[in-house]
Design an enzyme around this catalytic site. Structure first.
Site, mmCIF file in Angstrom:
data_model
loop_
_atom_site.group_PDB
_atom_site.id
_atom_site.type_symbol
_atom_site.label_atom_id
_atom_site.label_comp_id
_atom_site.label_asym_id
_atom_site.label_seq_id
_atom_site.Cartn_x
_atom_site.Cartn_y
_atom_site.Cartn_z
ATOM 1 N N PRO A 105 0.796 -1.221 0.000
ATOM 2 C CA PRO A 105 0.000 0.000 0.000
ATOM 3 C C PRO A 105 0.831 1.275 0.000
ATOM 4 C CG PRO A 105 -0.177 -1.138 2.114
ATOM 5 C CD PRO A 105 0.556 -2.041 1.182
ATOM 6 N N ASN A 106 0.356 2.203 -0.789
ATOM 7 C CA ASN A 106 0.867 3.570 -0.906
ATOM 8 C C ASN A 106 2.181 3.670 -1.668
ATOM 9 O OD1 ASN A 106 -1.296 4.843 0.553
ATOM 10 N ND2 ASN A 106 -0.432 3.869 2.373
ATOM 11 N N ARG A 141 5.066 10.993 -2.146
ATOM 12 C CA ARG A 141 4.740 10.797 -0.734
ATOM 13 C C ARG A 141 5.994 10.923 0.134
ATOM 14 N NH1 ARG A 141 3.983 5.187 2.234
ATOM 15 N NH2 ARG A 141 3.331 5.972 4.253
ATOM 16 N N TYR A 163 11.098 8.649 1.887
ATOM 17 C CA TYR A 163 11.105 7.593 0.879
ATOM 18 C C TYR A 163 11.894 7.936 -0.377
ATOM 19 C CZ TYR A 163 7.440 5.878 3.910
ATOM 20 O OH TYR A 163 6.741 5.449 5.000
ATOM 21 N N ASN A 192 8.130 -5.535 -0.562
ATOM 22 C CA ASN A 192 7.989 -4.334 0.251
ATOM 23 C C ASN A 192 6.514 -4.264 0.603
ATOM 24 O OD1 ASN A 192 7.752 -1.839 1.422
ATOM 25 N ND2 ASN A 192 9.084 -0.806 -0.044
ATOM 26 N N ALA A 215 3.033 -0.763 5.071
ATOM 27 C CA ALA A 215 2.510 -0.835 6.443
ATOM 28 C C ALA A 215 2.042 -2.231 6.824
ATOM 29 C CB ALA A 215 1.379 0.174 6.628
ATOM 30 N N HIS A 272 3.988 -4.587 9.429
ATOM 31 C CA HIS A 272 3.835 -4.560 10.879
ATOM 32 C C HIS A 272 2.512 -5.135 11.373
ATOM 33 C CE1 HIS A 272 7.070 -1.819 10.016
ATOM 34 N NE2 HIS A 272 6.234 -1.074 9.340
ATOM 35 N N ASP A 291 1.795 -15.674 6.843
ATOM 36 C CA ASP A 291 1.385 -17.044 6.531
ATOM 37 C C ASP A 291 1.659 -17.388 5.072
ATOM 38 O OD1 ASP A 291 0.557 -17.574 9.118
ATOM 39 O OD2 ASP A 291 -1.581 -17.287 8.693
ATOM 40 N N GLU A 299 12.569 -9.379 2.299
ATOM 41 C CA GLU A 299 11.841 -8.181 2.723
ATOM 42 C C GLU A 299 12.674 -6.951 2.364
ATOM 43 O OE1 GLU A 299 9.715 -6.683 6.818
ATOM 44 O OE2 GLU A 299 11.637 -7.687 6.981
ATOM 45 N N HIS A 318 12.765 -2.555 2.352
ATOM 46 C CA HIS A 318 12.207 -1.272 2.797
ATOM 47 C C HIS A 318 13.112 -0.142 2.328
ATOM 48 C CE1 HIS A 318 9.221 -3.148 5.297
ATOM 49 N NE2 HIS A 318 10.160 -3.936 5.789
ATOM 50 N N SER A 330 13.053 2.968 3.697
ATOM 51 C CA SER A 330 13.537 3.607 4.927
ATOM 52 C C SER A 330 13.978 2.525 5.907
ATOM 53 C CB SER A 330 12.433 4.467 5.551
ATOM 54 O OG SER A 330 11.379 3.659 6.033
ATOM 55 N N ARG A 359 12.571 4.672 12.887
ATOM 56 C CA ARG A 359 11.320 5.415 12.790
ATOM 57 C C ARG A 359 10.450 5.180 14.025
ATOM 58 N NH1 ARG A 359 8.781 4.828 7.172
ATOM 59 N NH2 ARG A 359 7.575 6.550 8.012
ATOM 60 N N ARG A 387 6.733 0.752 14.091
ATOM 61 C CA ARG A 387 7.342 0.196 12.878
ATOM 62 C C ARG A 387 8.517 -0.742 13.192
ATOM 63 N NH1 ARG A 387 5.255 3.056 8.444
ATOM 64 N NH2 ARG A 387 4.557 5.155 8.956
#
Length: 144
Positions: free
Chosen positions: A11-12, A19, A24, A76, A79, A82, A89, A100, A102, A104, A109, A113
């Protein structure tokens, strides 16, 4: 036959470049895709880059990566990192390695997070290097 690396973005992340660029960066998702595709060609790999604001799409794509024999998944989860037991799963239920990613550094942060549910099922985590995080994850995936 060229192996594929799925690059799944949550998302986002469609708003990258607009943003919170102080967190970012200024690179868009298309910019990152271009960098990854260039490097993937050099590594004799293919990139399948996708983004969704919907958790179920990410899960379906993880299953698809497994079904199609993808070499790895760069995830990535935004949100969802977390909060998502469902993505955790999904990562646990497939044999395809998940890395994984990211932009940032979540540890630098807000406290909420600091815990990565998804990361507990990942082969490894690369974070905090902006768009370079994706490139480093691609290098790791190429060596798995």
């Amino acid at each position: 036959m060229t192996e594929t690396i799925f690059v799944l973005n949550g998302p986002n992340l469609n708003l990258l470049g607009l943003r919170e660029p102080e967190i970012y960066g200024h690179d868009t998702l298309d910019d990152i895709a271009g960098m990854l595709e260039d490097r993937a060609r050099e590594l004799d790999l293919a990139i399948d880059m996708r983004q969704s604001n919907h958790e179920g799409h990410l899960i379906d794509w993880m299953h698809e990566a497994q079904a199609t024999g993808a070499r790895a998944i760069l995830l990535n989860a935004g949100a969802y990192t977390h909060t998502s037991l469902a993505l955790y799963d999904a990562a646990r239920s497939i044999k395809t390695p998940v890395i994984e990613v990211h932009l940032s550094n979540p540890q630098a942060r807000e406290e909420y997070r600091h815990t990565s549910i998804v990361g507990r099922a990942a082969r490894g985590t690369i974070a905090g290097f902006g768009a370079l995080s994706y490139m480093l994850a691609l290098e790791a995936a190429a060596r798995l």
